[in-house]
Write a protein that holds these residues in place. Structure first.
Motif, PDB file in Angstrom:
ATOM      1  N   ILE A 148       0.864  -1.181   0.000  1.00  0.00           N
ATOM      2  CA  ILE A 148       0.000   0.000   0.000  1.00  0.00           C
ATOM      3  C   ILE A 148       0.899   1.229   0.000  1.00  0.00           C
ATOM      4  N   VAL A 149       0.756   2.076  -1.038  1.00  0.00           N
ATOM      5  CA  VAL A 149       1.603   3.265  -1.168  1.00  0.00           C
ATOM      6  C   VAL A 149       0.709   4.511  -1.258  1.00  0.00           C
ATOM      7  N   PRO A 150       0.538   5.259  -0.155  1.00  0.00           N
ATOM      8  CA  PRO A 150      -0.217   6.517  -0.210  1.00  0.00           C
ATOM      9  C   PRO A 150       0.641   7.586  -0.888  1.00  0.00           C
ATOM     10  N   LEU A 159      -2.896  11.181   4.964  1.00  0.00           N
ATOM     11  CA  LEU A 159      -2.182   9.901   4.939  1.00  0.00           C
ATOM     12  C   LEU A 159      -3.030   8.754   5.478  1.00  0.00           C
ATOM     13  N   SER A 160      -3.686   8.969   6.623  1.00  0.00           N
ATOM     14  CA  SER A 160      -4.483   7.892   7.218  1.00  0.00           C
ATOM     15  C   SER A 160      -5.599   7.450   6.288  1.00  0.00           C
ATOM     16  N   ASP A 161      -6.289   8.414   5.711  1.00  0.00           N
ATOM     17  CA  ASP A 161      -7.399   8.102   4.818  1.00  0.00           C
ATOM     18  C   ASP A 161      -6.905   7.304   3.612  1.00  0.00           C
ATOM     19  N   ALA A 162      -5.772   7.715   3.043  1.00  0.00           N
ATOM     20  CA  ALA A 162      -5.215   7.008   1.884  1.00  0.00           C
ATOM     21  C   ALA A 162      -4.817   5.584   2.261  1.00  0.00           C
ATOM     22  N   ILE A 198       0.447  -4.287  -5.909  1.00  0.00           N
ATOM     23  CA  ILE A 198       0.929  -2.979  -5.464  1.00  0.00           C
ATOM     24  C   ILE A 198      -0.216  -2.001  -5.681  1.00  0.00           C
ATOM     25  N   ILE A 199      -0.721  -1.426  -4.590  1.00  0.00           N
ATOM     26  CA  ILE A 199      -1.863  -0.527  -4.649  1.00  0.00           C
ATOM     27  C   ILE A 199      -1.387   0.900  -4.393  1.00  0.00           C
ATOM     28  N   LEU A 200      -1.464   1.733  -5.413  1.00  0.00           N
ATOM     29  CA  LEU A 200      -1.084   3.140  -5.306  1.00  0.00           C
ATOM     30  C   LEU A 200      -2.346   3.950  -5.027  1.00  0.00           C
ATOM     31  N   VAL A 201      -2.312   4.744  -3.979  1.00  0.00           N
ATOM     32  CA  VAL A 201      -3.471   5.572  -3.631  1.00  0.00           C
ATOM     33  C   VAL A 201      -3.074   7.033  -3.807  1.00  0.00           C
ATOM     34  N   ASN A 202      -3.488   7.620  -4.915  1.00  0.00           N
ATOM     35  CA  ASN A 202      -3.193   9.021  -5.198  1.00  0.00           C
ATOM     36  C   ASN A 202      -4.187   9.892  -4.433  1.00  0.00           C
TER      37      ASN A 202
END
Length: 318
Positions: A9-11, A71-74, A36-40
């Motif tokens: 998980i990558v915020p 950050l937490s939400d992402a 790999i999950i990217l959270v923009n």
């Protein structure tokens, strides 16, 4: 042993200068079976374009675009979309070593832990290897270590977690030092923890990041959030763990942080933050707090000028 699937998980928020190095360190692990999950998180620089590039290049990378929520939400969004057996949290301005997954997989194969805690390096510190050697930890040992915050750090990215631990735990949205609110709760759900004495993660220290901001208002918010998290941990120690030695150590940190908060808030005449600090400290029995702090709490409508005068008097004799 069946191949373990990892969910990275990558915020991501406005990190175009560092994002490629982070993503390269993950894709070089050679973990095509993992995701790999990217959270923009609403980036306004070129971060999204870099994400799009990696999504087009690698089948196991997915991108989630969302409005900015912090950050937490992402992290929470990424974890909810994760399907792996283990969660690996990597901040988008950091990177992991080439043997990260190899070393972690070896530990999983031999010990099947719920959490693996790893060593780390940073731009300004020597490698952090607090326990000194690889070792298994019981839930109680892990909790004592994480709450002491010197043997094992609270950092979210310094731990690899079994996915199910997050079933009823989320990172608190809007809080700074969100790790301190959360990591010990995850440890409390774990029966088997393993400490891996290898610096597999590199933490980048940069001006402008959440923990290194020059914004005074954010610094003061961070102080309040830190106090709140420490008080949560103290009350957990008293009511759930019943461990007086760890609780006493937390009290020392709470009292020291409270004095630091007063010093900052008085300096900037910030009555709102002083009121927020009062609310947090009143969650504790008065007798566990230093005399100076008890004086403030005994006068809830104390004016800032008078409070500053009392603070000056205490400071003069300390």
């Amino acid at each position: 042993m069946q191949l373990v699937k990892f969910s990275f998980i990558v915020p991501i928020y406005n990190v175009e200068l560092y994002l490629r190095e982070c993503l390269e360190s993950i894709v070089q692990q050679g973990i095509s079976a993992s995701e790999i999950i990217l959270v923009n998180d609403g980036s306004t620089d070129g971060s999204k374009e870099i994400c799009d590039e990696y999504v087009a290049k690698y089948d196991n990378i997915q991108l989630i675009n969302k409005p900015n929520g912090g950050l937490s939400d992402a992290r929470n969004v990424g974890i909810k979309h994760a399907s792996g057996q283990y969660i690996c949290l990597v901040d988008s301005d950091d990177w992991i070593t080439k043997d990260y997954i190899e070393r972690i997989s070896e530990i999983i194969e031999r010990h099947q832990p719920d959490i693996i805690n790893i060593g780390y390096t940073s731009d300004v510190e020597a490698p952090h290897l607090s326990l000194g050697e690889n070792r298994e930890l019981s839930r109680e040992e892990g909790l004592s270590a994480i709450l002491s915050d010197n043997m094992i750090k609270n950092y979210a990215w310094a731990n690899i977690y079994k996915r199910h631990l997050f079933d009823d735990i989320e990172y608190p949205v809007g809080k700074i030092y969100e790790d301190k609110f959360t990591t010990y709760l995850l440890y409390n759900k774990s029966n088997h923890i393993y400490y891996l004495a290898l610096p597999l993660y590199h933490y980048r220290t940069r001006i402008g990041s959440i923990c290194n901001t020059q914004d005074t208002s954010k610094q003061m918010k961070g102080q309040i959030d830190n106090i709140e998290a420490l008080i949560n941990q103290y009350l957990f120690c008293i009511h759930t763990l019943h461990k007086s030695n760890v609780a006493n150590d937390l009290l020392k940190r709470i009292n020291g942080c409270a004095q630091c908060c007063f010093r900052t808030f008085f300096k900037y005449d910030n009555g709102e933050k002083i009121s927020e600090l009062f609310l947090q400290l009143k969650r504790l029995p008065k007798h566990v707090l230093k005399l100076e702090i008890r004086v403030y709490l005994s006068a809830p409508k104390l004016s800032i000028p008078l409070a500053k005068t009392i603070y000056t008097i205490f400071n003069r004799f300390n």
